[in-house]
Design a protein around this motif. Structure first.
Motif, PDB file in Angstrom:
ATOM      1  N   VAL A  57       0.862  -1.176   0.000  1.00  0.00           N
ATOM      2  CA  VAL A  57       0.000   0.000   0.000  1.00  0.00           C
ATOM      3  C   VAL A  57       0.899   1.226   0.000  1.00  0.00           C
ATOM      4  N   MET A  58       0.827   2.014  -1.072  1.00  0.00           N
ATOM      5  CA  MET A  58       1.620   3.229  -1.207  1.00  0.00           C
ATOM      6  C   MET A  58       0.703   4.416  -0.963  1.00  0.00           C
ATOM      7  N   TYR A  59       0.997   5.166   0.088  1.00  0.00           N
ATOM      8  CA  TYR A  59       0.180   6.321   0.459  1.00  0.00           C
ATOM      9  C   TYR A  59       0.747   7.596  -0.153  1.00  0.00           C
ATOM     10  N   SER A 114      11.961  15.595  -3.065  1.00  0.00           N
ATOM     11  CA  SER A 114      10.895  15.014  -2.250  1.00  0.00           C
ATOM     12  C   SER A 114      10.484  13.657  -2.819  1.00  0.00           C
ATOM     13  N   PRO A 115      10.169  12.698  -1.956  1.00  0.00           N
ATOM     14  CA  PRO A 115       9.722  11.393  -2.444  1.00  0.00           C
ATOM     15  C   PRO A 115       8.340  11.502  -3.089  1.00  0.00           C
ATOM     16  N   SER A 116       8.062  10.607  -4.009  1.00  0.00           N
ATOM     17  CA  SER A 116       6.783  10.629  -4.720  1.00  0.00           C
ATOM     18  C   SER A 116       5.628  10.134  -3.851  1.00  0.00           C
ATOM     19  N   HIS A 117       5.937   9.378  -2.799  1.00  0.00           N
ATOM     20  CA  HIS A 117       4.925   8.872  -1.877  1.00  0.00           C
ATOM     21  C   HIS A 117       5.309   9.246  -0.445  1.00  0.00           C
ATOM     22  N   TYR A 118       4.324   9.208   0.432  1.00  0.00           N
ATOM     23  CA  TYR A 118       4.513   9.577   1.830  1.00  0.00           C
ATOM     24  C   TYR A 118       4.880   8.366   2.699  1.00  0.00           C
ATOM     25  N   ARG A 119       4.125   7.283   2.556  1.00  0.00           N
ATOM     26  CA  ARG A 119       4.339   6.074   3.347  1.00  0.00           C
ATOM     27  C   ARG A 119       4.095   4.847   2.488  1.00  0.00           C
ATOM     28  N   MET A 120       4.585   3.713   3.008  1.00  0.00           N
ATOM     29  CA  MET A 120       4.343   2.424   2.369  1.00  0.00           C
ATOM     30  C   MET A 120       4.117   1.388   3.464  1.00  0.00           C
ATOM     31  N   ALA A 121       3.125   0.538   3.240  1.00  0.00           N
ATOM     32  CA  ALA A 121       2.898  -0.608   4.119  1.00  0.00           C
ATOM     33  C   ALA A 121       3.042  -1.867   3.265  1.00  0.00           C
ATOM     34  N   GLU A 122       3.822  -2.831   3.770  1.00  0.00           N
ATOM     35  CA  GLU A 122       3.992  -4.116   3.094  1.00  0.00           C
ATOM     36  C   GLU A 122       3.488  -5.196   4.046  1.00  0.00           C
ATOM     37  N   VAL A 123       2.480  -5.931   3.590  1.00  0.00           N
ATOM     38  CA  VAL A 123       1.833  -6.942   4.420  1.00  0.00           C
ATOM     39  C   VAL A 123       2.024  -8.292   3.733  1.00  0.00           C
ATOM     40  N   TYR A 124       2.741  -9.194   4.389  1.00  0.00           N
ATOM     41  CA  TYR A 124       3.157 -10.468   3.790  1.00  0.00           C
ATOM     42  C   TYR A 124       2.218 -11.611   4.163  1.00  0.00           C
ATOM     43  N   PHE A 125       1.945 -12.454   3.167  1.00  0.00           N
ATOM     44  CA  PHE A 125       1.138 -13.664   3.342  1.00  0.00           C
ATOM     45  C   PHE A 125       1.867 -14.839   2.694  1.00  0.00           C
ATOM     46  N   ALA A 170      -6.431   8.659   4.497  1.00  0.00           N
ATOM     47  CA  ALA A 170      -5.495   8.713   3.366  1.00  0.00           C
ATOM     48  C   ALA A 170      -5.930   9.783   2.368  1.00  0.00           C
ATOM     49  N   THR A 171      -5.815  11.040   2.768  1.00  0.00           N
ATOM     50  CA  THR A 171      -6.271  12.153   1.939  1.00  0.00           C
ATOM     51  C   THR A 171      -5.402  12.371   0.698  1.00  0.00           C
ATOM     52  N   GLY A 172      -4.227  11.754   0.655  1.00  0.00           N
ATOM     53  CA  GLY A 172      -3.353  11.867  -0.507  1.00  0.00           C
ATOM     54  C   GLY A 172      -3.532  10.734  -1.496  1.00  0.00           C
ATOM     55  N   GLY A 173      -4.500   9.856  -1.237  1.00  0.00           N
ATOM     56  CA  GLY A 173      -4.749   8.720  -2.109  1.00  0.00           C
ATOM     57  C   GLY A 173      -3.832   7.536  -1.809  1.00  0.00           C
ATOM     58  N   VAL A 174      -4.151   6.407  -2.383  1.00  0.00           N
ATOM     59  CA  VAL A 174      -3.353   5.196  -2.207  1.00  0.00           C
ATOM     60  C   VAL A 174      -3.248   4.437  -3.522  1.00  0.00           C
ATOM     61  N   ASP A 175      -2.137   3.728  -3.666  1.00  0.00           N
ATOM     62  CA  ASP A 175      -1.948   2.740  -4.721  1.00  0.00           C
ATOM     63  C   ASP A 175      -1.755   1.421  -4.011  1.00  0.00           C
ATOM     64  N   VAL A 176      -2.466   0.382  -4.457  1.00  0.00           N
ATOM     65  CA  VAL A 176      -2.362  -0.929  -3.827  1.00  0.00           C
ATOM     66  C   VAL A 176      -1.939  -1.930  -4.893  1.00  0.00           C
ATOM     67  N   MET A 177      -0.915  -2.715  -4.557  1.00  0.00           N
ATOM     68  CA  MET A 177      -0.369  -3.701  -5.482  1.00  0.00           C
ATOM     69  C   MET A 177      -0.099  -5.005  -4.731  1.00  0.00           C
TER      70      MET A 177
END
Length: 99
Positions: free
Chosen positions: A6-8, A51-62, A88-95
């Motif tokens: 999840v890229m915020y 400046s980075p293109s994204h603010y935060r990233m969450a990586e959730v492993y399964f 998440a007012t800046g939107g999210v990308d989920v992959m």
């Protein structure tokens, strides 16, 4: 193994984002079953100093794609997904990626 990434985007108010993320969203997301590991990143810059293109990233492993789909489709997984618009007012990308 697979991971949900999840890229915020940059939020309108980073202090409000951080407060909600740590106090409300992460406790909701921590209830998702089947998670093997979580990595959270707050971006601070780029190698060239811009400046980075994204603010935060969450990586959730399964363990597998099937496990990811099963557990993200659970009531706990859906609660976490449905909570994202609350902060998440800046939107999210989920992959999804293979590790």
């Amino acid at each position: 193994m697979v991971k949900l990434v999840v890229m915020y985007g940059h939020p309108e108010d980073s202090d409000a984002f951080e407060k909600y993320y740590s106090e409300k969203h992460l406790p909701i997301a921590s209830k998702i079953p089947g998670v093997k590991r979580v990595e959270l990143t707050k971006f601070i810059g780029t190698p060239d100093g811009s400046s980075p293109s994204h603010y935060r990233m969450a990586e959730v492993y399964f363990d597998s794609l099937e496990e990811l789909q099963k557990h993200m489709g659970s009531p706990e997984g859906q609660a976490a997904v449905n909570d994202i618009p609350n902060f998440a007012t800046g939107g999210v990308d989920v992959m999804i990626g293979e590790v």
